[in-house]
Scaffold this motif. Structure first.
Motif, PDB file in Angstrom:
ATOM      1  N   ARG A  26      -2.695  34.118 -11.479  1.00 17.38           N
ATOM      2  CA  ARG A  26      -3.956  34.340 -10.758  1.00 17.38           C
ATOM      3  C   ARG A  26      -4.113  33.343  -9.613  1.00 17.38           C
ATOM      4  O   ARG A  26      -4.763  33.629  -8.606  1.00 17.38           O
ATOM      5  CB  ARG A  26      -5.153  34.201 -11.713  1.00 17.38           C
ATOM      6  CG  ARG A  26      -5.153  35.184 -12.862  1.00 17.38           C
ATOM      7  CD  ARG A  26      -6.524  35.227 -13.543  1.00 17.38           C
ATOM      8  NE  ARG A  26      -7.006  33.912 -13.951  1.00 17.38           N
ATOM      9  CZ  ARG A  26      -6.752  33.373 -15.148  1.00 17.38           C
ATOM     10  NH1 ARG A  26      -6.019  34.045 -16.030  1.00 17.38           N
ATOM     11  NH2 ARG A  26      -7.222  32.191 -15.470  1.00 17.38           N
ATOM     12  N   ARG A  27      -3.531  32.165  -9.755  1.00 15.27           N
ATOM     13  CA  ARG A  27      -3.815  31.087  -8.808  1.00 15.27           C
ATOM     14  C   ARG A  27      -2.755  30.923  -7.722  1.00 15.27           C
ATOM     15  O   ARG A  27      -3.066  30.555  -6.596  1.00 15.27           O
ATOM     16  CB  ARG A  27      -3.953  29.779  -9.585  1.00 15.27           C
ATOM     17  CG  ARG A  27      -4.593  28.655  -8.803  1.00 15.27           C
ATOM     18  CD  ARG A  27      -4.901  27.493  -9.714  1.00 15.27           C
ATOM     19  NE  ARG A  27      -5.637  26.471  -9.001  1.00 15.27           N
ATOM     20  CZ  ARG A  27      -6.953  26.467  -8.825  1.00 15.27           C
ATOM     21  NH1 ARG A  27      -7.675  27.464  -9.290  1.00 15.27           N
ATOM     22  NH2 ARG A  27      -7.544  25.495  -8.165  1.00 15.27           N
ATOM     23  N   TYR A  28      -1.486  31.209  -8.046  1.00 15.11           N
ATOM     24  CA  TYR A  28      -0.399  30.949  -7.107  1.00 15.11           C
ATOM     25  C   TYR A  28       0.424  32.218  -6.884  1.00 15.11           C
ATOM     26  O   TYR A  28       0.529  33.068  -7.766  1.00 15.11           O
ATOM     27  CB  TYR A  28       0.507  29.824  -7.616  1.00 15.11           C
ATOM     28  CG  TYR A  28      -0.240  28.562  -7.944  1.00 15.11           C
ATOM     29  CD1 TYR A  28      -0.827  27.803  -6.938  1.00 15.11           C
ATOM     30  CD2 TYR A  28      -0.379  28.141  -9.263  1.00 15.11           C
ATOM     31  CE1 TYR A  28      -1.528  26.650  -7.241  1.00 15.11           C
ATOM     32  CE2 TYR A  28      -1.083  26.989  -9.575  1.00 15.11           C
ATOM     33  CZ  TYR A  28      -1.664  26.243  -8.558  1.00 15.11           C
ATOM     34  OH  TYR A  28      -2.368  25.117  -8.851  1.00 15.11           O
ATOM     35  N   THR A  29       1.026  32.294  -5.710  1.00  8.80           N
ATOM     36  CA  THR A  29       1.881  33.445  -5.413  1.00  8.80           C
ATOM     37  C   THR A  29       3.320  33.118  -5.795  1.00  8.80           C
ATOM     38  O   THR A  29       3.777  31.974  -5.656  1.00  8.80           O
ATOM     39  CB  THR A  29       1.837  33.806  -3.920  1.00  8.80           C
ATOM     40  OG1 THR A  29       2.471  32.782  -3.166  1.00  8.80           O
ATOM     41  CG2 THR A  29       0.405  33.978  -3.441  1.00  8.80           C
ATOM     42  N   PHE A  30       4.029  34.120  -6.266  1.00 13.25           N
ATOM     43  CA  PHE A  30       5.408  33.934  -6.731  1.00 13.25           C
ATOM     44  C   PHE A  30       6.323  33.532  -5.573  1.00 13.25           C
ATOM     45  O   PHE A  30       7.069  32.554  -5.659  1.00 13.25           O
ATOM     46  CB  PHE A  30       5.907  35.233  -7.378  1.00 13.25           C
ATOM     47  CG  PHE A  30       7.316  35.143  -7.876  1.00 13.25           C
ATOM     48  CD1 PHE A  30       7.593  34.593  -9.119  1.00 13.25           C
ATOM     49  CD2 PHE A  30       8.377  35.613  -7.105  1.00 13.25           C
ATOM     50  CE1 PHE A  30       8.902  34.502  -9.582  1.00 13.25           C
ATOM     51  CE2 PHE A  30       9.688  35.526  -7.564  1.00 13.25           C
ATOM     52  CZ  PHE A  30       9.945  34.960  -8.807  1.00 13.25           C
ATOM     53  N   PHE A  31       6.265  34.288  -4.484  1.00 13.00           N
ATOM     54  CA  PHE A  31       7.164  34.021  -3.363  1.00 13.00           C
ATOM     55  C   PHE A  31       6.848  32.667  -2.723  1.00 13.00           C
ATOM     56  O   PHE A  31       7.757  31.927  -2.333  1.00 13.00           O
ATOM     57  CB  PHE A  31       7.052  35.132  -2.327  1.00 13.00           C
ATOM     58  CG  PHE A  31       8.068  35.034  -1.230  1.00 13.00           C
ATOM     59  CD1 PHE A  31       9.421  35.166  -1.483  1.00 13.00           C
ATOM     60  CD2 PHE A  31       7.679  34.790   0.088  1.00 13.00           C
ATOM     61  CE1 PHE A  31      10.368  35.054  -0.474  1.00 13.00           C
ATOM     62  CE2 PHE A  31       8.608  34.681   1.099  1.00 13.00           C
ATOM     63  CZ  PHE A  31       9.960  34.816   0.818  1.00 13.00           C
ATOM     64  N   GLY A  32       5.561  32.329  -2.621  1.00  6.15           N
ATOM     65  CA  GLY A  32       5.192  31.033  -2.065  1.00  6.15           C
ATOM     66  C   GLY A  32       5.710  29.890  -2.910  1.00  6.15           C
ATOM     67  O   GLY A  32       6.235  28.890  -2.388  1.00  6.15           O
ATOM     68  N   THR A  33       5.590  30.020  -4.245  1.00  7.67           N
ATOM     69  CA  THR A  33       6.083  28.981  -5.151  1.00  7.67           C
ATOM     70  C   THR A  33       7.597  28.833  -5.035  1.00  7.67           C
ATOM     71  O   THR A  33       8.124  27.713  -4.989  1.00  7.67           O
ATOM     72  CB  THR A  33       5.699  29.312  -6.602  1.00  7.67           C
ATOM     73  OG1 THR A  33       4.291  29.484  -6.696  1.00  7.67           O
ATOM     74  CG2 THR A  33       6.135  28.204  -7.541  1.00  7.67           C
ATOM     75  N   ALA A  34       8.297  29.968  -4.986  1.00  5.70           N
ATOM     76  CA  ALA A  34       9.759  29.924  -4.873  1.00  5.70           C
ATOM     77  C   ALA A  34      10.191  29.251  -3.578  1.00  5.70           C
ATOM     78  O   ALA A  34      11.087  28.391  -3.565  1.00  5.70           O
ATOM     79  CB  ALA A  34      10.327  31.340  -4.953  1.00  5.70           C
ATOM     80  N   LEU A  35       9.545  29.619  -2.471  1.00  7.54           N
ATOM     81  CA  LEU A  35       9.917  29.030  -1.185  1.00  7.54           C
ATOM     82  C   LEU A  35       9.528  27.556  -1.128  1.00  7.54           C
ATOM     83  O   LEU A  35      10.230  26.741  -0.514  1.00  7.54           O
ATOM     84  CB  LEU A  35       9.242  29.799  -0.046  1.00  7.54           C
ATOM     85  CG  LEU A  35       9.846  29.590   1.357  1.00  7.54           C
ATOM     86  CD1 LEU A  35      11.319  29.974   1.362  1.00  7.54           C
ATOM     87  CD2 LEU A  35       9.087  30.412   2.397  1.00  7.54           C
ATOM     88  N   GLY A  36       8.426  27.185  -1.774  1.00 13.48           N
ATOM     89  CA  GLY A  36       8.041  25.781  -1.836  1.00 13.48           C
ATOM     90  C   GLY A  36       9.078  24.938  -2.551  1.00 13.48           C
ATOM     91  O   GLY A  36       9.411  23.823  -2.115  1.00 13.48           O
ATOM     92  N   LEU A  37       9.617  25.461  -3.668  1.00 13.68           N
ATOM     93  CA  LEU A  37      10.677  24.750  -4.383  1.00 13.68           C
ATOM     94  C   LEU A  37      11.921  24.584  -3.515  1.00 13.68           C
ATOM     95  O   LEU A  37      12.543  23.520  -3.485  1.00 13.68           O
ATOM     96  CB  LEU A  37      11.041  25.518  -5.655  1.00 13.68           C
ATOM     97  CG  LEU A  37      10.147  25.298  -6.869  1.00 13.68           C
ATOM     98  CD1 LEU A  37      10.528  26.257  -7.987  1.00 13.68           C
ATOM     99  CD2 LEU A  37      10.226  23.858  -7.347  1.00 13.68           C
TER     100      LEU A  37
END
Length: 566
Positions: A26-37
């Motif tokens: 609910r809080r974070y986007t999957f693609f954004g988290t992956a690209l952030g890593l």
């Protein structure tokens, strides 16, 4: 009762509500988290200079936040182009997979970061990190990433709230565009009108106070050959902190006599502070007049030094001249700002250009009035922003060698006009980090003292110009082009102290080199943005002082120091 039961049995079964997504979905986007890593991992790859765990953690966290933001923007852009209001969330298994990959990837990258950091630290002569510094760095990067992303989430909530309010009177897409445009306009207005104004006001007050501080270690001179001393038009207080440091420093007559083995004379140091006159041209004219009053034009060498933002001058470059000519020198300079060099580069860059030009023109006019046979040798020098201002009066190499008897510029910036042109038009086969121009006819580039002989066997005419620049100096190699274009200094064979494992990564390399600038002077001499001992070899090659030998150069090198930084 039976009818009621039958009615209930005949009623269509109610659909079960879908399970509530996990909180991170609910809080974070999957693609954004992956690209952030991925951006965090990229930020751990080798850069120009070594970093401590605290600074590396901040850099990695900030890089991860940028990656997350780019990922969120990418998802929104695809959704917008497909005319969709939402996109399906990633399934739970995808998140669990990403967490597993993230943990393993972070451990592996910290392992490789350990190997890469050891290599970079060995190349720069810096002690290696301790074992516990690496997990601390990894943990800190995640914390910083979380903080930045949470700030972004708060901004996103504000945008969505405003869009919902505006949708009551306007279509959804129109509402979104209006809200984003208004928030951007408001943010820019606040930054320019309030944050910048009050921020710069606070910075000006802070650095102005530092500029006005007096240090008992630097007492007012008793010599009439120093600004702020007896007979000077400038008061001691008006010179500013760095001006007082410069005027008080340098070798004494006894030091010079002992070094050269013959009686020396006291060098002249003329300096005009920011408060010595009203305006750059007036300050430059006052500094030139001070030089003339103190008999500077009667010395063998007159050196025009352009300062960095605070009014700082590389003491090694000044002292080396005085040792080589046994005190028969006069150095003149002026202050045009009291901000640190990096901040002055952003807001006072034009002042540096004007100051360099005004001071040289004022001194050159006095020299030209003298009979040609009686004129001193006129040279210019400066470091970093000082090299940028020092080039300003000339615009091209031909003009520089026509109007001076030599120049020494160390740690040039990407905005240096002449340096940029010479580097771009360098001889084929010479690398960007250490170019050769016109077979070294009048200008040479050096990262180490032996580079002054490049190209081997080529004749070096006069006047001579030297650029000192280290392959690991981020001040020299930082350029906005790094965002989306691989520089030649990474595509070509690397410099002495740059890791062969450093690779260009779009956006990331720009961030890496930007971060390197913050630690550019935290390395030993000969690396990064620290130029001390090699200035002796540079001045000796530029001027070839009478009776000077290579043995004297080697004797002088360890005597030079530069404790104060811009």
């Amino acid at each position: 009762m039976t009818d009621t039961a039958e009615a209930v049995d005949d009623a269509p079964p109610q659909e079960e509500s879908p399970p509530k997504p996990d909180w991170w979905v609910r809080r974070y986007t999957f693609f954004g988290t992956a690209l952030g890593l991925v951006f965090i991992w990229f930020s751990l790859t080798p850069s120009l200079l070594p970093r401590g765990p605290l600074f590396q953690g901040i850099v990695s966290g900030a890089a991860g936040a940028i990656g997350y933001g780019l990922g969120v923007f990418g998802v929104w852009l695809v959704r917008y182009m497909a005319s969709r209001d939402s996109s399906p969330p990633a399934p739970r298994w995808a998140w669990l997979t990403l967490v597993g990959i993230g943990v393993v990837g972070q451990i592996l990258m910290i392992f490789y970061f350990h190997r890469w950091q050891d290599e970079v630290r060995d190349l720069n002569g810096v002690p290696r990190l301790e074992f516990w510094d690496y997990p601390w760095c990894a943990f800190l990067s995640i914390v910083v990433l979380f903080i930045f992303v949470e700030i972004g989430q708060l901004i996103g909530r504000l945008v969505r709230f405003l869009v919902r309010q505006l949708e009551r009177v306007a279509p959804p897409r129109v509402s979104a565009v209006v809200v984003v445009v208004l928030l951007l306009a408001l943010s820019i207005a606040l930054l320019n009108g309030i944050v910048v104004r009050f921020g710069m006001s606070a910075l000006n007050k802070t650095f102005a106070a530092a500029n006005d501080e007096t240090d008992p270690e630097f007492a007012a001179p008793t010599s009439p050959l120093r600004s702020g001393g007896p007979g000077s038009e400038m008061s001691w207080e008006s010179l500013g902190h760095q001006g007082r440091v410069f005027v008080s420093a340098g070798p004494t007559v006894d030091d010079l006599t002992e070094f050269n083995g013959r009686p020396a004379i006291e060098p002249i140091r003329a300096y005009a502070g920011l408060h010595s006159a009203d305006g750059i041209k007036a300050t430059a004219a006052l500094a030139a007049e001070e030089l003339q009053r103190k008999g500077g034009l009667d010395r063998a060498v007159v050196a025009v030094a352009t300062t960095t933002g605070t009014g700082w001058i590389n003491e090694a470059e000044a002292s080396a001249l005085e040792y080589m000519y046994n005190g028969d020198t006069a150095i003149v300079s002026m202050q045009y700002s009291f901000l640190p060099s990096w901040l002055s580069f952003l807001v006072d860059k034009e002042n540096a250009r004007q100051a360099g030009q005004a001071l040289f023109e004022a001194v050159d006019a006095l020299v030209r009035e003298m009979p040609e046979a009686q004129r001193p040798r006129l040279v210019v020098f400066g470091e970093s922003l000082g090299s940028f201002g020092g080039e300003a009066p000339f615009l091209a190499l031909n003009n520089l060698i026509a109007r001076t008897d030599g120049a020494l510029f160390s740690g040039p910036t990407f905005n240096n006009t002449i340096w940029t042109q010479l580097t771009r038009d360098r001889d084929a086969g010479s690398p960007e980090w250490l170019p050769i121009f016109d077979r070294g006819e009048n200008v040479r580039f050096a990262a180490r003292s032996d580079n002054l002989n490049r190209p081997e066997g080529a004749e070096w005419g006069k006047p001579r110009v030297v650029y000192l620049q280290h392959a690991s100096d981020p001040i020299a190699w930082w350029n906005p082009d790094l965002l989306f274009a691989e520089p030649d200094w990474l595509r070509e064979p690397r410099g002495y102290d740059v890791s062969g494992r450093m690779q260009w990564i779009p956006i990331v390399t720009f961030l890496q080199v930007s971060a390197d600038m913050a630690v550019a002077v935290d390395v030993p001499d000969g690396h990064g943005h620290v130029y001390v001992k090699d200035v002796a070899n540079a001045w000796a090659a530029i001027l070839e002082p009478p009776g000077w030998t290579s043995q004297k150069t080697e004797k002088l090198r360890p005597l030079l120091s530069n404790d104060e930084n811009a």
